[in-house]
Design an enzyme around this catalytic site. Structure first.
Site, PDB file in Angstrom:
ATOM      1  N   GLU A 152      -9.730  -2.036   5.857  1.00  0.00           N
ATOM      2  CA  GLU A 152     -10.257  -1.750   6.411  1.00  0.00           C
ATOM      3  C   GLU A 152     -11.474  -2.761   7.253  1.00  0.00           C
ATOM      4  O   GLU A 152     -11.994  -2.718   5.865  1.00  0.00           O
ATOM      5  CB  GLU A 152     -10.787  -0.036   6.992  1.00  0.00           C
ATOM      6  N   ASP A 154       0.618  -1.127  -0.147  1.00  0.00           N
ATOM      7  CA  ASP A 154       0.069  -0.049  -0.064  1.00  0.00           C
ATOM      8  C   ASP A 154       0.920   1.082  -0.281  1.00  0.00           C
ATOM      9  O   ASP A 154       1.600   1.430   0.391  1.00  0.00           O
ATOM     10  CB  ASP A 154      -1.249  -0.550   1.294  1.00  0.00           C
ATOM     11  N   ASN A 194      -7.210  -2.843  14.701  1.00  0.00           N
ATOM     12  CA  ASN A 194      -8.370  -3.565  14.605  1.00  0.00           C
ATOM     13  C   ASN A 194      -8.926  -4.406  13.454  1.00  0.00           C
ATOM     14  O   ASN A 194      -9.891  -4.832  13.145  1.00  0.00           O
ATOM     15  CB  ASN A 194      -9.021  -2.152  13.592  1.00  0.00           C
ATOM     16  N   HIS A 215      -6.708  -4.533   9.818  1.00  0.00           N
ATOM     17  CA  HIS A 215      -6.441  -4.869   9.289  1.00  0.00           C
ATOM     18  C   HIS A 215      -5.080  -6.135   8.640  1.00  0.00           C
ATOM     19  O   HIS A 215      -4.232  -5.788   9.267  1.00  0.00           O
ATOM     20  CB  HIS A 215      -7.085  -2.549   8.653  1.00  0.00           C
TER      21      HIS A 215
END
Ligand code: F6R
Length: 256
Positions: free
Chosen positions: A158, A82, A151, A153
């Site tokens: 996400e 990314d 979280n 990801h």
């Protein structure tokens, strides 16, 4: 998020291998050994790379091994997961700069063999298509390195990202921006969007190595390993892959 795309636990899950390490250093060393032996077996391997705090120790180990034992990256190809949208490659906070500083400038890799999504592409949809095609043209990723967000990801996928997603632009959650703020002067400077390989790209990798260190990752790992397979915890998709190894330290595995 429509209901149909939300997978629940009614799926056959695979056995994930877990390598338990005492601390961050051991995690980094074990991960480096795995990558070095994979390069020995396949010198033109396609490595999927991650940024962030977790793989920095691993990259240090690879650099040290390159210096001491001469493991060569001349024929290796890399694709990064990314990049932040809006940051030019030369921006000091871009993931391109990160990779150069943490690894590429210190090994004998051919920079033309390294690939990172372009965060300032004028047309991000076109850029996403280009990145998907690029991964395909390399024959897919042989070994994908992943970190994990608090979280759950993976990449910047996400919670709620469809498991069918390929490279796309995504809005970062506030928790992700806050977690990454230490690399910037202030939270305001942390970009709001990123371009990331999708869950499907990650799942197409032949082998996956997920690294995790510290208690802030313990809950996400617990859910990954023992919870439901759900798009609400993107990393849980790894239970559907047949060749995943988690290398994590005691703190990250404290609930396992
Ligand atoms: C980075 C990436 C992210 C990170 C994750 C964990 O390329 O794709 O998924 O792996 O945010 O970040 P750290 O390692 O900083 O805790």
């Amino acid at each position: 998020m429509n209901k149909q795309s939300t997978l629940t636990k009614k799926v056959n899950t695979m056995q994930i291998k877990i390598i338990r390490c005492k601390d961050y250093d051991e995690m980094s060393k074990k991960a480096a050994q795995k990558i070095i032996s994979s390069i020995e077996k396949k010198p033109n391997i396609v490595l999927g790379l991650a940024t962030g705090s977790t793989p920095i120790g691993l990259y240090k180990e690879l650099i040290q091994d390159h210096k001491l034992h001469g493991t060569s990256y001349k024929h290796v190809y890399t694709v990064n997961l990314d990049e932040y949208v809006g940051l030019a490659p030369e921006d000091k906070n871009s993931y391109f700069s990160f990779m150069k500083k943490q690894l590429f400038d210190k090994i004998d890799i051919n920079l033309t063999h390294t690939n990172i999504p372009n965060g300032i592409a004028p047309d991000l949809e076109e850029e996403s298509k280009r990145y998907n095609q690029l991964i395909e043209s390399l024959g897919g990723v042989d070994l994908q390195i992943l970190g994990i967000g608090q979280n759950g990801h993976i990449g910047f996928n996400e919670p709620g990202t469809p498991f069918t997603s390929t490279t796309h632009t995504i809005q970062l959650t506030e928790s992700t921006r806050t977690a990454n703020a230490s690399h910037f002067n202030s939270l305001d400077e942390v970009p709001t969007y990123a371009i990331t390989m999708g869950v499907q790209n990650i799942m197409s990798s032949k082998e996956i190595l997920l690294l995790a260190s510290g208690s802030s990752k313990a809950k996400a790992l617990q859910q990954l390993i023992n919870g439901e397979v759900t798009e609400e915890l993107p990393a849980s998709v790894l239970r559907l892959h047949d060749n995943v190894t988690i290398i994590a330290d005691e703190e990250a595995l404290k609930y396992i």
